[in-house]
Write a protein that holds these residues in place. Structure first.
Motif, PDB file in Angstrom:
ATOM      1  N   GLU A   1       0.827  -1.197   0.000  1.00 48.96           N
ATOM      2  CA  GLU A   1       0.000   0.000   0.000  1.00 48.96           C
ATOM      3  C   GLU A   1       0.861   1.245   0.000  1.00 48.96           C
ATOM      4  O   GLU A   1       0.594   2.220  -0.690  1.00 48.96           O
ATOM      5  CB  GLU A   1      -0.903   0.014   1.241  1.00 48.96           C
ATOM      6  N   LEU A   2       1.917   1.221   0.765  1.00 44.91           N
ATOM      7  CA  LEU A   2       2.804   2.383   0.837  1.00 44.91           C
ATOM      8  C   LEU A   2       3.491   2.629  -0.496  1.00 44.91           C
ATOM      9  O   LEU A   2       3.634   3.783  -0.924  1.00 44.91           O
ATOM     10  CB  LEU A   2       3.845   2.197   1.936  1.00 44.91           C
ATOM     11  N   GLU A   3       3.925   1.572  -1.168  1.00 42.25           N
ATOM     12  CA  GLU A   3       4.583   1.731  -2.463  1.00 42.25           C
ATOM     13  C   GLU A   3       3.624   2.318  -3.481  1.00 42.25           C
ATOM     14  O   GLU A   3       3.994   3.193  -4.266  1.00 42.25           O
ATOM     15  CB  GLU A   3       5.122   0.380  -2.970  1.00 42.25           C
ATOM     16  N   ALA A   4       2.370   1.859  -3.457  1.00 45.26           N
ATOM     17  CA  ALA A   4       1.366   2.392  -4.388  1.00 45.26           C
ATOM     18  C   ALA A   4       1.142   3.872  -4.116  1.00 45.26           C
ATOM     19  O   ALA A   4       1.058   4.690  -5.035  1.00 45.26           O
ATOM     20  CB  ALA A   4       0.071   1.617  -4.242  1.00 45.26           C
TER      21      ALA A   4
ATOM     22  N   ARG B   1       1.711   7.192  -6.589  1.00 47.84           N
ATOM     23  CA  ARG B   1       0.665   8.195  -6.796  1.00 47.84           C
ATOM     24  C   ARG B   1       1.195   9.587  -6.494  1.00 47.84           C
ATOM     25  O   ARG B   1       0.999  10.547  -7.250  1.00 47.84           O
ATOM     26  CB  ARG B   1      -0.520   7.866  -5.886  1.00 47.84           C
ATOM     27  N   LEU B   2       1.915   9.713  -5.395  1.00 48.79           N
ATOM     28  CA  LEU B   2       2.438  11.018  -4.985  1.00 48.79           C
ATOM     29  C   LEU B   2       3.513  11.509  -5.952  1.00 48.79           C
ATOM     30  O   LEU B   2       3.602  12.705  -6.233  1.00 48.79           O
ATOM     31  CB  LEU B   2       2.997  10.944  -3.564  1.00 48.79           C
TER      32      LEU B   2
ATOM     33  N   LEU C   1       4.940  15.390 -10.254  1.00 46.10           N
ATOM     34  CA  LEU C   1       5.339  15.690 -11.625  1.00 46.10           C
ATOM     35  C   LEU C   1       4.352  16.635 -12.292  1.00 46.10           C
ATOM     36  O   LEU C   1       4.732  17.620 -12.925  1.00 46.10           O
ATOM     37  CB  LEU C   1       5.416  14.391 -12.429  1.00 46.10           C
ATOM     38  N   ARG C   2       3.062  16.339 -12.120  1.00 48.24           N
ATOM     39  CA  ARG C   2       2.035  17.179 -12.743  1.00 48.24           C
ATOM     40  C   ARG C   2       2.105  18.599 -12.207  1.00 48.24           C
ATOM     41  O   ARG C   2       2.002  19.569 -12.952  1.00 48.24           O
ATOM     42  CB  ARG C   2       0.639  16.610 -12.473  1.00 48.24           C
ATOM     43  N   GLU C   3       2.281  18.704 -10.912  1.00 47.07           N
ATOM     44  CA  GLU C   3       2.319  20.042 -10.315  1.00 47.07           C
ATOM     45  C   GLU C   3       3.551  20.818 -10.763  1.00 47.07           C
ATOM     46  O   GLU C   3       3.487  22.022 -11.000  1.00 47.07           O
ATOM     47  CB  GLU C   3       2.260  19.927  -8.788  1.00 47.07           C
TER      48      GLU C   3
ATOM     49  N   LEU D   1       6.378  17.101   0.687  1.00 46.11           N
ATOM     50  CA  LEU D   1       6.386  16.657   2.084  1.00 46.11           C
ATOM     51  C   LEU D   1       5.718  15.293   2.226  1.00 46.11           C
ATOM     52  O   LEU D   1       6.241  14.392   2.886  1.00 46.11           O
ATOM     53  CB  LEU D   1       5.633  17.690   2.923  1.00 46.11           C
ATOM     54  N   ALA D   2       4.548  15.175   1.582  1.00 43.93           N
ATOM     55  CA  ALA D   2       3.812  13.912   1.674  1.00 43.93           C
ATOM     56  C   ALA D   2       4.636  12.776   1.070  1.00 43.93           C
ATOM     57  O   ALA D   2       4.711  11.675   1.624  1.00 43.93           O
ATOM     58  CB  ALA D   2       2.470  14.037   0.963  1.00 43.93           C
ATOM     59  N   LEU D   3       5.278  13.073  -0.060  1.00 46.72           N
ATOM     60  CA  LEU D   3       6.091  12.042  -0.707  1.00 46.72           C
ATOM     61  C   LEU D   3       7.254  11.639   0.190  1.00 46.72           C
ATOM     62  O   LEU D   3       7.518  10.450   0.397  1.00 46.72           O
ATOM     63  CB  LEU D   3       6.613  12.560  -2.052  1.00 46.72           C
TER      64      LEU D   3
END
Lengths: 75, 581
Positions: B228-231, B235-236, B241-243, B392-394
């Motif tokens: 779950e953490l890797e997924a 996502r992050l 990248l988009r941001e 930060l989240a990443l």
């Protein structure tokens, strides 16, 4: 048409309309100005009647046209 | 060896001990009721006093540390090495232990205290006992779980009923590592292994607690599995990248807001102009209508009016028909002119507004052109903040992945270390076979002399460390379980003598014989007496007079010769302290 009679109601008689005009003619007024004031009065009705009433008042010397303005004649 | 026990108050029954067996007997008189009465004579108190002088830590208001005994101090005369010393400890100041006698060669030397009395802190006394009784010098071990002289001594002076429930424990809530370690020491096994085992257990427990905390969300978040953490990390990363992309194509226009405000103002103004023109166009329409609907009186009507006036109001009419016609003409002209003027005025205003509208529209269009493709500064700042949050989240997710990985590998490491520790303990155990075999043999002998079948002392090594058990055949009874302890203790002191350790006494309270058959009691006492002489240790035992198995002793055995003290209850002065308390 001037005085009420068997055929002419009091409200229709021009003498009443003339009185109404005089009521609204405290000071000198333009033809349009006075017309705007009296057009709502029930006995006035149309512009034609207004003009006739004004003519009547002129005939009896109650009003006159001075400097383009309708004015009361005061003796 | 313990030579004597004394106190500083009169009335105390001082007692002297010798080598071999020493008995303390509490006489129950005929008038006495049950067991409880004889306990008040002080048998257990004597054991407590010996323990106290050997450095126990009684809690305030318990045991000897009660108000009634505030003024008491007890003295133990015992041998340390080759020499005798007197050890005195007062109830009111248990931190200090006074020493009389030669202390040459001691690891810690006593010194005069504030009152000139020679002695030292009880901790130092314990260190001396560690050295004298068990050859433990200083801190031989740097780990958290080390051997304690007080724990070891508690197997040789079993104080309080709770010490008589299991051979391997001297109190009920003794910790597993404490049991494993101290019995290992006394049985000649590698006690440091027991210490290492507990350290590994601690690490395992800490890891389990951490894992549980992460799972229950006490530390941050519901995602707990690595997958779950890797997924989440992927996502992050994509979001980041988009941001970044959005930010790189963003062009900041510093005056964006000002221009935007101005463009909006122009829009409002244009609307106002349009609305005003609509209103005024309507007014023109109304004037058109008026022109058409305002009929003027026809000429004949005017003549009719004139005629009628002349008739109805003859004196009133002052004007001629010609005057009237002229008046009428002027009125009508007047009105027409008025309307024409009004309409012209309105038309002019409408045109002016149209022109202004065109100009404003053009201006606004150029502003909108300027704004297009740009953004306000605060929007850019907001994008920056979002980017920082995503970063930060990443980072925090990556950190948790690392933590989880580390935890998992640490768990594996601990497993490997545990297996390694078990292996090395087993090897060590094999190497010491000759040593501990003697302990097993002694135990078998002793239990056989009591029950005619040899009992077994079992030493196992499993995944949690050393495991001990004693087995004596026979239906489980209170008596047998007590005798298991008896045989174990006797074996320990004998074994210690064989190994050359300094400990040379074993003290039992009457509890050791609870539920024990009279014959076994006799065998036990005789066995203890014989072995004490053989191995050179001292056996001290307190029991009630009605528990003395007089009828079952062998004919040559002189029990009376072994009695060092008799306590009676016919009179309070017959109890140990000279009074009941």
């Amino acid at each position: 048409m001037i005085l009420p009679s068997k055929h002419i109601a009091e409200g229709e008689a021009l003498i009443g309309v003339g009185a109404t005009l005089l009521e609204h003619l405290r000071g000198p007024a333009t033809v349009s100005g006075l017309w705007e004031k009296v057009r709502a009065e029930p006995n006035v009705g149309t512009f034609e009647r207004y003009v006739l009433a004004a003519n009547f008042l002129f005939l009896i010397g109650a009003i006159d046209l001075r400097d383009g303005m309708l004015t009361r004649v005061v003796e | 060896m313990i030579y004597s026990v004394r106190a500083n108050q009169p009335g105390f029954h001082a007692v002297q001990f010798t080598a071999g067996a020493n008995m303390i007997v509490a006489d129950r008189s005929a008038s006495a009721g049950d067991k409880d009465t004889t306990n008040a004579l002080g048998k257990s108190t004597l054991i407590d006093i010996i323990d106290f002088c050997l450095g126990s830590s009684p809690r305030p208001n318990r045991g000897l540390r009660i108000d009634t005994l505030q003024d008491w101090a007890f003295t133990l005369e015992l041998s340390i090495g080759e020499r005798r010393v007197l050890v005195t400890r007062a109830v009111a100041s248990p931190q200090f232990v006074a020493i009389e006698g030669s202390t040459a060669g001691w690891p810690v030397a006593p010194e005069p205290n504030g009152d000139g009395v020679i002695g030292f802190h009880v901790n130092e006394w314990r260190a001396v006992l560690a050295w004298a009784m068990f050859n433990i010098r200083g801190r031989t071990f740097d780990g958290k779980y080390a051997v304690s002289p007080r724990s070891l001594l508690s197997y040789f002076v079993r104080n309080k009923p709770a010490a008589y429930n299991s051979p391997f424990k001297y109190f009920d809530n003794q910790k597993t590592w404490d049991i494993q370690l101290h019995n290992a020491f006394l049985l000649g096994l590698n006690w440091e292994k027991a210490s290492q085992w507990q350290v590994l257990k601690d690490q395992k427990n800490a890891l389990a607690a951490l894992k549980e905390a992460i799972k229950t969300g006490a530390i941050d978040g519901e995602l707990s599995s690595l997958g779950e953490l890797e997924a989440e990390r992927v996502r992050l990363q994509n979001k980041l990248l988009r941001e970044r992309e959005a930010m790189s194509t963003f062009r900041v226009l510093p005056q964006y807001r000002e221009i935007e405000t101005e463009a909006n103002r122009l829009t409002a103004e244009i609307h106002r102009l349009v609305n005003a023109n609509i209103t005024e166009k309507r007014r023109i329409e109304k004037y058109d209508e008026a022109l058409h609907s305002e009929a003027i009186p026809a000429t004949d009507r005017l003549e009719a009016l004139y005629s009628e006036a002349r008739v109805s109001l003859p004196d009133a009419v002052t004007k001629t028909l010609a005057d009237a016609r002229e008046f009428n003409r002027q009125i009508v002209e007047n009105r027409r002119q008025f309307i024409a003027d009004e309409v012209a005025e309105l038309r002019a205003r409408i045109e002016a507004r149209e022109a202004e509208k065109v100009e404003l529209t053009e201006r606004r269009a150029s502003y909108l052109q300027t704004l297009a493709g740009h953004g306000a500064l605060e929007e850019f700042t907001r994008l920056q903040d979002l980017l920082a949050d995503s970063r930060l989240a990443l980072d925090s997710t990556i950190l948790r992945i690392d933590q989880l990985r580390q935890m998992m590998s640490r768990a594996d490491e601990i497993k490997v270390e545990t297996v390694g520790l078990k292996r090395s303990t087993e090897l060590d155990y094999e190497e010491r076979r000759d040593v501990w075999t003697r302990a097993l043999t002694l135990f078998a002998e002793y239990s056989e002399s009591l029950y005619n079948t040899p009992g077994r002392l079992v030493i196992d090594i499993d995944d949690t460390g050393y495991r001990y058990d004693v087995e004596i055949e026979g239906s489980p009874s209170e008596g047998i379980s007590k005798m298991k302890i008896f045989c174990y203790d006797l074996m320990l002191v004998s074994f210690s003598r064989l190994r050359g350790l300094g400990i040379d006494f074993l003290v039992h309270d009457s509890t050791i014989f609870d539920g024990v058959d009279s014959r076994q009691r006799a065998h036990a006492i005789e066995l203890a007496s014989a072995r004490a002489e053989e191995f050179g240790f001292q056996y001290i035992c307190a029991l009630n007079s009605d528990m003395v198995p007089t009828a079952d002793f062998t004919p040559d055995f002189d029990f009376e010769k072994l009695v060092r003290l008799r306590l009676t209850d016919t009179d309070p002065s017959g109890s140990l302290l000279g009074f009941r308390y």
